[in-house]
Design an enzyme around this catalytic site. Structure first.
Site, short mmCIF file in Angstrom:
data_model
loop_
_atom_site.label_atom_id
_atom_site.label_comp_id
_atom_site.label_asym_id
_atom_site.label_seq_id
_atom_site.Cartn_x
_atom_site.Cartn_y
_atom_site.Cartn_z
CD GLU A 156 -77.56 -55.64 -32.61
OE1 GLU A 156 -76.86 -56.60 -32.27
OE2 GLU A 156 -78.47 -55.71 -33.45
CG HIS A 186 -84.18 -61.34 -30.18
ND1 HIS A 186 -84.59 -60.05 -30.46
CD2 HIS A 186 -83.09 -61.53 -30.97
CE1 HIS A 186 -83.79 -59.50 -31.36
NE2 HIS A 186 -82.87 -60.40 -31.69
CG HIS A 195 -83.53 -56.63 -34.54
ND1 HIS A 195 -84.64 -57.45 -34.63
CD2 HIS A 195 -82.45 -57.45 -34.46
CE1 HIS A 195 -84.24 -58.71 -34.62
NE2 HIS A 195 -82.92 -58.74 -34.52
CG ASP A 232 -79.25 -61.81 -31.05
OD1 ASP A 232 -80.11 -61.86 -31.94
OD2 ASP A 232 -78.47 -60.86 -30.95
CG ASN A 233 -77.56 -63.39 -34.49
OD1 ASN A 233 -77.99 -62.46 -33.80
ND2 ASN A 233 -77.75 -63.44 -35.79
CG HIS A 260 -81.54 -63.62 -35.73
ND1 HIS A 260 -82.12 -62.73 -36.59
CD2 HIS A 260 -81.33 -62.94 -34.57
CE1 HIS A 260 -82.27 -61.55 -36.00
NE2 HIS A 260 -81.80 -61.66 -34.76
CE LYS A 316 -79.25 -62.23 -39.88
NZ LYS A 316 -80.68 -61.94 -39.64
#
Length: 442
Positions: free
Chosen positions: A237, A82, A234, A334-335, A84, A87
């Site tokens: 959250e 997972h 998602h 994640d990010n 991104h 981004k």
């Protein structure tokens, strides 16, 4: 026999002696392990392939270079389920104004509209892939923002990078948009076509409690069934116990008798349910065959943030309870340096280290390494990844740490990464390479 990593040759045939490996990541082998779940082994590598994994001292002598790892922990290259990538690294030009979830949404939307050309997306995604590769990642699933014109921009870039990185990182993409967009037939057609043309058989969106949630989920599931797609959501959250779209997803999966794979990410509000509600939802998740990935660093950053107030919880989901119910559980990056998470470097060793602290994996069993290795590899349909097995590639992470407390006490910046038995150049890309893409916050 040579001791130490500095002397590792640029060869794909050798023996790594006295390596400690997590027994839970060794396939089809019966090894004696210590209380940390680590087994002391010798690993024979022949032409970039693992020839044998035997208890230390049992392998017959052969005419090949032997390198004594002196009890250092060895992992397979890891699997990040997972992320991104699209981004990543926009923080210098578009910060989160207050560190909140809504601040992140607003900032990313503005940056996407203003800056996300194919050239921009490609440069930042490739920068992220280079970081992940240097840290020892073998496979990545990235969510791809899929709204309006961005669908036609980002998906071809993903396909190009997947082809270019084949053999180094197995790259998958899953579409990302809010659940309410499912009602737009043109949007769903565009997303479906993008996945068919450039994707990996995955459909997904962000779910939250809207009045039309069940109807929208029915459309998502029907689209997935009609096209043979797996699903990646998602989910919830938020720090609101009333956020229960995870249960609605489980109900939809059971209602449609969905036979594909389903991954639910975040699921933060599950940890805030009353015990009886949590137990009911966890049981449904298990029955529906849903796997769950927690994103410990990003959710620690975002959740329960209020100005001038100390946070009261860690933002993560009920991962121990899910695991106890035999739900497949994972953690991931994640990010990365964007408004949803200002930090990170797509380093799964860091994710496991911080996840152990945030989620208290210690004192709860010796097999949590599976959460960044075999479990996500299986979910992604990559049975050759995230494990140590005879006949498999010698794709390894070598460390000097001899037990988990040494491993987690330091960032393992001196690790060695082998791909096909050969040490790679672990030099990380310089952030200055991205300077031409950056401009001050609007």
């Amino acid at each position: 026999m040579t001791t130490g990593f500095a002397a590792l040759p640029n060869t794909a045939t050798c023996r790594l002696a006295n390596a400690r490996v997590p027994a839970c990541l060794v396939e089809a082998a019966s090894l004696a392990s210590d209380r940390d779940g680590l087994a002391l082994v010798d690993i024979a590598i022949d032409d970039g392939v693992i020839e044998s994994i035997l208890s230390a001292g049992l392998a017959p002598f052969e005419e090949q270079p032997i390198f004594d790892l002196d009890g250092g922990i060895v992992l397979p290259r890891l699997v990040d389920v997972h992320t991104h990538l699209d981004k990543g690294h926009i923080w210098p030009r578009r910060r989160n104004p207050d560190g909140s979830f809504m601040g992140a949404l607003t900032s990313v939307a503005a940056d996407r509209e203003a800056n996300w050309t194919a050239q921009d997306v490609r440069a930042r995604m490739e920068f992220g892939l280079r970081c992940a590769f240097a840290h020892g990642t073998a496979a990545i699933r990235s969510h791809i923002d899929s709204l309006g014109k961005q669908i036609g921009i980002s998906w071809p870039v993903l396909a190009e990078l997947r082809a270019e990185w084949a053999g180094r990182i197995a790259l998958q993409g899953s579409p990302l948009f809010g659940i309410e967009a499912v009602a737009d037939a043109a949007h769903m057609q565009a997303v479906t076509q993008a996945v068919r043309a450039h994707g990996d058989g995955l459909l997904g969106c962000v779910t939250y409690m809207i009045p039309e949630l069940d109807a929208a989920l029915d459309k998502i599931f029907r689209t997935a069934i009609d096209n043979g797609f797996d699903l990646d959501f998602h989910v919830d959250e938020a720090n609101d116990p009333a956020a229960r779209s995870l249960e609605h997803i489980a109900n939809a999966a059971l209602r449609h008798r969905f036979a594909g794979k389903i991954l639910a990410g975040h699921c933060c509000s599950l940890a805030l349910q009353a015990p009886q509600d949590e137990a009911r939802i966890v049981a449904k998740v298990k029955e529906a065959g849903i796997a769950v990935v927690s994103l410990p660093m990003c959710n620690l950053y975002l959740q329960d943030r209020q100005a001038a107030r100390t946070p009261r919880w860690r933002g993560v989901t009920a991962l121990h309870e899910l695991k106890a119910a035999s739900v497949p559980v994972m953690i991931a990056s994640d990010n990365t340096r964007d408004p949803f998470y200002a930090y990170g470097d797509l380093d799964l060793v860091e994710v496991l280290r911080e996840g152990t602290r945030i989620l208290q994996f210690d004192h709860s069993g010796p097999d949590w390494a599976k959460a960044i290795a075999t479990t996500p590899a299986d979910l992604m349909g990559l049975p050759g990844h995230g494990r140590l097995r005879t006949g498999g590639p010698a794709d390894l992470i070598l460390t000097r740490a001899r037990d988990w407390t040494e491993f987690f006490a330091r960032p393992q910046a001196d690790r060695t990464v082998l791909v096909g038995g050969k040490a790679i150049d672990r030099t990380l890309p310089d952030y200055r390479e991205l300077d031409p893409l950056m401009s001050p916050d609007a």
